[in-house]
Motif scaffolding. Structure first.
Motif, mmCIF file in Angstrom:
data_model
loop_
_atom_site.group_PDB
_atom_site.id
_atom_site.type_symbol
_atom_site.label_atom_id
_atom_site.label_comp_id
_atom_site.label_asym_id
_atom_site.label_seq_id
_atom_site.Cartn_x
_atom_site.Cartn_y
_atom_site.Cartn_z
ATOM 1 N N THR A 21 0.853 -1.189 0.000
ATOM 2 C CA THR A 21 0.000 0.000 0.000
ATOM 3 C C THR A 21 0.887 1.236 0.000
ATOM 4 N N ILE A 22 0.436 2.253 -0.726
ATOM 5 C CA ILE A 22 1.167 3.516 -0.764
ATOM 6 C C ILE A 22 0.266 4.599 -0.186
ATOM 7 N N GLY A 23 0.801 5.331 0.775
ATOM 8 C CA GLY A 23 0.068 6.426 1.403
ATOM 9 C C GLY A 23 0.447 7.738 0.742
ATOM 10 N N ALA A 24 -0.555 8.483 0.281
ATOM 11 C CA ALA A 24 -0.280 9.721 -0.446
ATOM 12 C C ALA A 24 -1.182 10.848 0.042
ATOM 13 N N ARG A 25 -0.561 11.813 0.716
ATOM 14 C CA ARG A 25 -1.248 13.051 1.064
ATOM 15 C C ARG A 25 -1.013 14.051 -0.066
ATOM 16 N N THR A 26 -1.594 15.231 0.054
ATOM 17 C CA THR A 26 -1.460 16.262 -0.975
ATOM 18 C C THR A 26 -0.011 16.482 -1.380
ATOM 19 N N GLU A 27 0.876 16.586 -0.399
ATOM 20 C CA GLU A 27 2.283 16.871 -0.700
ATOM 21 C C GLU A 27 2.997 15.705 -1.376
ATOM 22 N N HIS A 28 2.364 14.537 -1.403
ATOM 23 C CA HIS A 28 2.957 13.351 -2.022
ATOM 24 C C HIS A 28 2.504 13.127 -3.462
ATOM 25 N N LEU A 29 1.688 14.029 -4.001
ATOM 26 C CA LEU A 29 1.137 13.844 -5.344
ATOM 27 C C LEU A 29 1.416 15.051 -6.232
ATOM 28 N N ALA A 30 1.849 14.785 -7.447
ATOM 29 C CA ALA A 30 1.971 15.813 -8.476
ATOM 30 C C ALA A 30 0.914 15.485 -9.520
ATOM 31 N N ILE A 31 -0.023 16.405 -9.735
ATOM 32 C CA ILE A 31 -1.138 16.174 -10.658
ATOM 33 C C ILE A 31 -1.146 17.267 -11.707
ATOM 34 N N HIS A 56 -11.222 15.872 -6.603
ATOM 35 C CA HIS A 56 -11.700 14.489 -6.567
ATOM 36 C C HIS A 56 -11.355 13.848 -7.907
ATOM 37 N N VAL A 57 -10.581 12.768 -7.861
ATOM 38 C CA VAL A 57 -10.080 12.125 -9.071
ATOM 39 C C VAL A 57 -10.354 10.628 -9.006
ATOM 40 N N THR A 58 -10.737 10.051 -10.138
ATOM 41 C CA THR A 58 -10.868 8.602 -10.249
ATOM 42 C C THR A 58 -9.631 8.070 -10.964
ATOM 43 N N VAL A 59 -9.001 7.083 -10.341
ATOM 44 C CA VAL A 59 -7.829 6.414 -10.908
ATOM 45 C C VAL A 59 -8.151 4.925 -10.930
ATOM 46 N N GLY A 60 -8.412 4.394 -12.113
ATOM 47 C CA GLY A 60 -8.826 2.995 -12.193
ATOM 48 C C GLY A 60 -10.055 2.787 -11.328
ATOM 49 N N PRO A 61 -10.001 1.793 -10.431
ATOM 50 C CA PRO A 61 -11.158 1.530 -9.570
ATOM 51 C C PRO A 61 -11.189 2.379 -8.298
ATOM 52 N N LYS A 62 -10.175 3.215 -8.086
ATOM 53 C CA LYS A 62 -10.050 3.976 -6.843
ATOM 54 C C LYS A 62 -10.433 5.435 -7.031
ATOM 55 N N LYS A 63 -10.902 6.022 -5.960
ATOM 56 C CA LYS A 63 -11.164 7.466 -5.886
ATOM 57 C C LYS A 63 -10.132 8.052 -4.937
ATOM 58 N N LEU A 64 -9.570 9.179 -5.311
ATOM 59 C CA LEU A 64 -8.679 9.860 -4.389
ATOM 60 C C LEU A 64 -9.102 11.313 -4.275
ATOM 61 N N VAL A 65 -8.814 11.882 -3.112
ATOM 62 C CA VAL A 65 -9.144 13.279 -2.837
ATOM 63 C C VAL A 65 -7.875 13.945 -2.334
ATOM 64 N N THR A 66 -7.583 15.089 -2.911
ATOM 65 C CA THR A 66 -6.415 15.847 -2.506
ATOM 66 C C THR A 66 -6.747 17.332 -2.580
ATOM 67 N N LEU A 67 -5.858 18.156 -2.114
ATOM 68 C CA LEU A 67 -6.054 19.600 -2.196
ATOM 69 C C LEU A 67 -5.395 20.133 -3.452
ATOM 70 N N THR A 68 -5.934 21.198 -3.986
ATOM 71 C CA THR A 68 -5.327 21.890 -5.113
ATOM 72 C C THR A 68 -5.491 23.392 -4.899
ATOM 73 N N ASP A 69 -4.733 24.159 -5.649
ATOM 74 C CA ASP A 69 -4.780 25.615 -5.510
ATOM 75 C C ASP A 69 -6.171 26.160 -5.822
ATOM 76 N N PRO A 70 -6.558 27.258 -5.171
ATOM 77 C CA PRO A 70 -7.861 27.860 -5.442
ATOM 78 C C PRO A 70 -8.011 28.317 -6.888
ATOM 79 N N ASP A 71 -6.899 28.603 -7.560
ATOM 80 C CA ASP A 71 -6.977 29.073 -8.943
ATOM 81 C C ASP A 71 -6.609 27.975 -9.953
ATOM 82 N N THR A 72 -6.813 26.720 -9.577
ATOM 83 C CA THR A 72 -6.477 25.606 -10.466
ATOM 84 C C THR A 72 -7.221 25.700 -11.795
#
Length: 98
Positions: A21-31, A56-72
């Motif tokens: 298993t890989i644990g990924a918080r906002t700082e662990h993801l580049a999107i 909110h992103v769907t990756v294969g069968p998984k859903k992940l939620v992370t933070l992004t900039d207000p002006d994304t």
């Protein structure tokens, strides 16, 4: 919050042996928006919460939620490329691997 993702869901070539298993918080993801046809996931929606947005992103069968900039510039339906940045790795017993 932390997203707990199975190995192999995203490219994880630097995962230590025994990682389940890989644990990924906002700082662990580049999107980023996919630009050359390859995409790892699709944006389901961007939840605007004042000074931050939940992505909110769907990756294969998984859903992940992370933070992004207000002006994304990401929006619903956008295809995205996702890469890990120094995530947390866990073995089958749930213990963190170094």
């Amino acid at each position: 919050a932390i997203n707990l993702l199975p190995t192999g869901l995203l490219p994880d070539g630097s995962a230590p042996a025994g990682t389940k298993t890989i644990g990924a918080r906002t700082e662990h993801l580049a999107i980023e928006k996919a630009v050359n046809g390859h995409a790892d996931g699709v944006v389901d929606w961007v939840e605007h919460l004042g000074d931050q947005n939940h992505l909110h992103v769907t990756v294969g069968p998984k859903k992940l939620v992370t933070l992004t900039d207000p002006d994304t510039d990401l929006g619903q339906g956008d295809k995205v490329v996702i890469r890990y940045r120094s995530p947390l790795y866990f073995g089958a017993d749930g213990q963190r691997l170094m």
